[in-house]
Design a protein around this motif. Structure first.
Motif, PDB file in Angstrom:
ATOM      1  N   CYS A  54       0.832  -1.210   0.000  1.00  0.00           N
ATOM      2  CA  CYS A  54       0.000   0.000   0.000  1.00  0.00           C
ATOM      3  C   CYS A  54       0.865   1.259   0.000  1.00  0.00           C
ATOM      4  CB  CYS A  54      -0.940   0.000   1.194  1.00  0.00           C
ATOM      5  SG  CYS A  54      -2.244  -1.252   1.075  1.00  0.00           S
ATOM      6  N   GLN A  55       2.005   1.221   0.684  1.00  0.00           N
ATOM      7  CA  GLN A  55       2.906   2.369   0.695  1.00  0.00           C
ATOM      8  C   GLN A  55       3.459   2.637  -0.700  1.00  0.00           C
ATOM      9  OE1 GLN A  55       3.786   4.389   3.579  1.00  0.00           O
ATOM     10  NE2 GLN A  55       4.241   5.639   1.787  1.00  0.00           N
ATOM     11  N   GLU A  56       3.827   1.571  -1.427  1.00  0.00           N
ATOM     12  CA  GLU A  56       4.316   1.735  -2.794  1.00  0.00           C
ATOM     13  C   GLU A  56       3.236   2.333  -3.690  1.00  0.00           C
ATOM     14  OE1 GLU A  56       5.679  -2.188  -3.782  1.00  0.00           O
ATOM     15  OE2 GLU A  56       7.675  -1.824  -2.957  1.00  0.00           O
ATOM     16  N   ALA A  57       2.005   1.874  -3.545  1.00  0.00           N
ATOM     17  CA  ALA A  57       0.903   2.411  -4.345  1.00  0.00           C
ATOM     18  C   ALA A  57       0.654   3.876  -4.003  1.00  0.00           C
ATOM     19  CB  ALA A  57      -0.364   1.587  -4.121  1.00  0.00           C
ATOM     20  N   ASP A  58       0.729   4.222  -2.720  1.00  0.00           N
ATOM     21  CA  ASP A  58       0.529   5.594  -2.282  1.00  0.00           C
ATOM     22  C   ASP A  58       1.641   6.498  -2.818  1.00  0.00           C
ATOM     23  OD1 ASP A  58      -1.064   7.428  -0.662  1.00  0.00           O
ATOM     24  OD2 ASP A  58       0.713   7.547   0.633  1.00  0.00           O
ATOM     25  N   ASP A  59       2.880   6.023  -2.761  1.00  0.00           N
ATOM     26  CA  ASP A  59       4.015   6.795  -3.276  1.00  0.00           C
ATOM     27  C   ASP A  59       3.881   7.025  -4.776  1.00  0.00           C
ATOM     28  OD1 ASP A  59       5.063   6.864  -0.733  1.00  0.00           O
ATOM     29  OD2 ASP A  59       6.568   5.310  -1.102  1.00  0.00           O
ATOM     30  N   ALA A  60       3.469   5.985  -5.507  1.00  0.00           N
ATOM     31  CA  ALA A  60       3.309   6.106  -6.954  1.00  0.00           C
ATOM     32  C   ALA A  60       2.220   7.128  -7.296  1.00  0.00           C
ATOM     33  CB  ALA A  60       2.976   4.752  -7.564  1.00  0.00           C
ATOM     34  N   ALA A  61       1.149   7.140  -6.527  1.00  0.00           N
ATOM     35  CA  ALA A  61       0.059   8.087  -6.767  1.00  0.00           C
ATOM     36  C   ALA A  61       0.513   9.521  -6.515  1.00  0.00           C
ATOM     37  CB  ALA A  61      -1.134   7.748  -5.883  1.00  0.00           C
ATOM     38  N   GLN A  62       1.354   9.723  -5.514  1.00  0.00           N
ATOM     39  CA  GLN A  62       1.845  11.062  -5.197  1.00  0.00           C
ATOM     40  C   GLN A  62       2.886  11.543  -6.195  1.00  0.00           C
ATOM     41  OE1 GLN A  62       3.133  11.328  -1.136  1.00  0.00           O
ATOM     42  NE2 GLN A  62       1.125  10.817  -0.336  1.00  0.00           N
ATOM     43  N   GLN A  63       3.594  10.632  -6.849  1.00  0.00           N
ATOM     44  CA  GLN A  63       4.611  11.006  -7.825  1.00  0.00           C
ATOM     45  C   GLN A  63       3.989  11.583  -9.088  1.00  0.00           C
ATOM     46  OE1 GLN A  63       7.915  11.153  -7.761  1.00  0.00           O
ATOM     47  NE2 GLN A  63       7.972  10.489  -5.640  1.00  0.00           N
ATOM     48  N   GLY A  64       2.734  11.329  -9.326  1.00  0.00           N
ATOM     49  CA  GLY A  64       2.083  11.801 -10.546  1.00  0.00           C
ATOM     50  C   GLY A  64       2.177  13.299 -10.739  1.00  0.00           C
ATOM     51  N   GLY A  65       2.067  14.088  -9.694  1.00  0.00           N
ATOM     52  CA  GLY A  65       2.117  15.540  -9.816  1.00  0.00           C
ATOM     53  C   GLY A  65       3.492  16.126  -9.615  1.00  0.00           C
ATOM     54  N   ALA A  66       4.499  15.306  -9.345  1.00  0.00           N
ATOM     55  CA  ALA A  66       5.825  15.822  -9.039  1.00  0.00           C
ATOM     56  C   ALA A  66       6.520  16.439 -10.240  1.00  0.00           C
ATOM     57  CB  ALA A  66       6.698  14.709  -8.457  1.00  0.00           C
ATOM     58  N   ALA A  67       6.154  16.046 -11.456  1.00  0.00           N
ATOM     59  CA  ALA A  67       6.826  16.567 -12.636  1.00  0.00           C
ATOM     60  C   ALA A  67       6.303  17.944 -13.030  1.00  0.00           C
ATOM     61  CB  ALA A  67       6.664  15.601 -13.797  1.00  0.00           C
ATOM     62  N   TYR A  68       5.222  18.379 -12.447  1.00  0.00           N
ATOM     63  CA  TYR A  68       4.624  19.665 -12.787  1.00  0.00           C
ATOM     64  C   TYR A  68       5.391  20.781 -12.110  1.00  0.00           C
ATOM     65  CZ  TYR A  68       1.217  23.416 -13.052  1.00  0.00           C
ATOM     66  OH  TYR A  68       0.601  24.607 -13.275  1.00  0.00           O
ATOM     67  N   ASN A  69       5.844  21.741 -12.873  1.00  0.00           N
ATOM     68  CA  ASN A  69       6.603  22.869 -12.341  1.00  0.00           C
ATOM     69  C   ASN A  69       5.628  23.974 -11.941  1.00  0.00           C
ATOM     70  OD1 ASN A  69       8.358  24.869 -11.717  1.00  0.00           O
ATOM     71  ND2 ASN A  69       9.438  24.869 -13.664  1.00  0.00           N
ATOM     72  N   ARG A  70       5.316  24.067 -10.662  1.00  0.00           N
ATOM     73  CA  ARG A  70       4.333  25.024 -10.180  1.00  0.00           C
ATOM     74  C   ARG A  70       4.789  26.460 -10.322  1.00  0.00           C
ATOM     75  NH1 ARG A  70       3.942  24.677  -4.896  1.00  0.00           N
ATOM     76  NH2 ARG A  70       5.796  23.443  -4.720  1.00  0.00           N
ATOM     77  N   ARG A  71       6.068  26.703 -10.369  1.00  0.00           N
ATOM     78  CA  ARG A  71       6.578  28.069 -10.439  1.00  0.00           C
ATOM     79  C   ARG A  71       6.563  28.625 -11.863  1.00  0.00           C
ATOM     80  NH1 ARG A  71       8.936  30.134  -6.229  1.00  0.00           N
ATOM     81  NH2 ARG A  71       9.270  28.857  -4.418  1.00  0.00           N
ATOM     82  N   GLY A  72       6.407  27.771 -12.854  1.00  0.00           N
ATOM     83  CA  GLY A  72       6.395  28.248 -14.226  1.00  0.00           C
ATOM     84  C   GLY A  72       7.738  28.790 -14.663  1.00  0.00           C
ATOM     85  N   SER A  73       8.794  28.355 -14.030  1.00  0.00           N
ATOM     86  CA  SER A  73      10.121  28.862 -14.350  1.00  0.00           C
ATOM     87  C   SER A  73      10.876  27.864 -15.220  1.00  0.00           C
ATOM     88  CB  SER A  73      10.914  29.109 -13.068  1.00  0.00           C
ATOM     89  OG  SER A  73      11.159  27.884 -12.426  1.00  0.00           O
ATOM     90  N   LYS A  74      12.060  28.227 -15.599  1.00  0.00           N
ATOM     91  CA  LYS A  74      12.865  27.372 -16.462  1.00  0.00           C
ATOM     92  C   LYS A  74      13.773  26.442 -15.666  1.00  0.00           C
ATOM     93  CE  LYS A  74      12.814  30.472 -20.343  1.00  0.00           C
ATOM     94  NZ  LYS A  74      13.589  31.129 -21.375  1.00  0.00           N
ATOM     95  N   ASP A  75      13.632  26.402 -14.336  1.00  0.00           N
ATOM     96  CA  ASP A  75      14.518  25.537 -13.560  1.00  0.00           C
ATOM     97  C   ASP A  75      14.270  24.061 -13.857  1.00  0.00           C
ATOM     98  OD1 ASP A  75      13.050  25.417 -10.210  1.00  0.00           O
ATOM     99  OD2 ASP A  75      12.154  25.179 -12.176  1.00  0.00           O
ATOM    100  N   SER A  76      13.105  23.718 -14.442  1.00  0.00           N
ATOM    101  CA  SER A  76      12.848  22.327 -14.793  1.00  0.00           C
ATOM    102  C   SER A  76      13.767  21.871 -15.919  1.00  0.00           C
ATOM    103  CB  SER A  76      11.392  22.139 -15.206  1.00  0.00           C
ATOM    104  OG  SER A  76      11.103  22.919 -16.345  1.00  0.00           O
ATOM    105  N   GLN A  77      14.323  22.791 -16.679  1.00  0.00           N
ATOM    106  CA  GLN A  77      15.253  22.443 -17.745  1.00  0.00           C
ATOM    107  C   GLN A  77      16.595  21.985 -17.189  1.00  0.00           C
ATOM    108  OE1 GLN A  77      15.516  25.842 -20.260  1.00  0.00           O
ATOM    109  NE2 GLN A  77      13.362  25.785 -20.845  1.00  0.00           N
ATOM    110  N   LEU A  78      16.858  22.315 -15.939  1.00  0.00           N
ATOM    111  CA  LEU A  78      18.135  21.975 -15.332  1.00  0.00           C
ATOM    112  C   LEU A  78      18.125  20.590 -14.705  1.00  0.00           C
ATOM    113  CD1 LEU A  78      18.837  25.408 -13.642  1.00  0.00           C
ATOM    114  CD2 LEU A  78      19.704  24.566 -15.823  1.00  0.00           C
ATOM    115  N   ARG A  79      16.975  19.923 -14.648  1.00  0.00           N
ATOM    116  CA  ARG A  79      16.879  18.607 -14.018  1.00  0.00           C
ATOM    117  C   ARG A  79      17.361  17.517 -14.916  1.00  0.00           C
ATOM    118  NH1 ARG A  79      11.306  19.009 -10.638  1.00  0.00           N
ATOM    119  NH2 ARG A  79      11.719  21.060  -9.885  1.00  0.00           N
TER     120      ARG A  79
END
Length: 88
Positions: free
Chosen positions: A63-88
């Motif tokens: 269940c912890q793995e499933a919960d972690d996977a569900a939370q990872q879904g929004g992690a790629a979204y850059n909330r700041r709208g900046s270009k720092d995601s290009q540095l990853r």
């Protein structure tokens, strides 16, 4: 060297702020105290070794793995709208 309206070091400031927010989010999810003996989602027994290793554990590994996977879904979204995601 900054251009336009951004000050010197603005990109690094955005990166630092993103990292700080991620750390704060992770710390907010840390639990303390005794853990549960059975998973709160599926009621499977939680082994004593896991309860000792993870203070405040509430979920079994599956269940912890499933919960972690569900939370990872929004992690790629850059909330700041900046270009720092290009540095990853």
């Amino acid at each position: 060297m900054a251009t336009g309206w951004a000050g010197d070091g603005a990109v690094q400031d955005q990166i630092d702020a993103t990292v700080d927010e991620a750390i704060q989010r992770a710390r907010a999810h840390l639990r303390e105290g005794p853990g549960l003996t059975h998973c709160e989602h599926c009621d499977a027994p939680i082994p004593e070794a896991r309860r000792k290793a993870v203070p405040g554990v509430r979920l079994c590994v599956r269940c912890q793995e499933a919960d972690d996977a569900a939370q990872q879904g929004g992690a790629a979204y850059n909330r700041r709208g900046s270009k720092d995601s290009q540095l990853r």
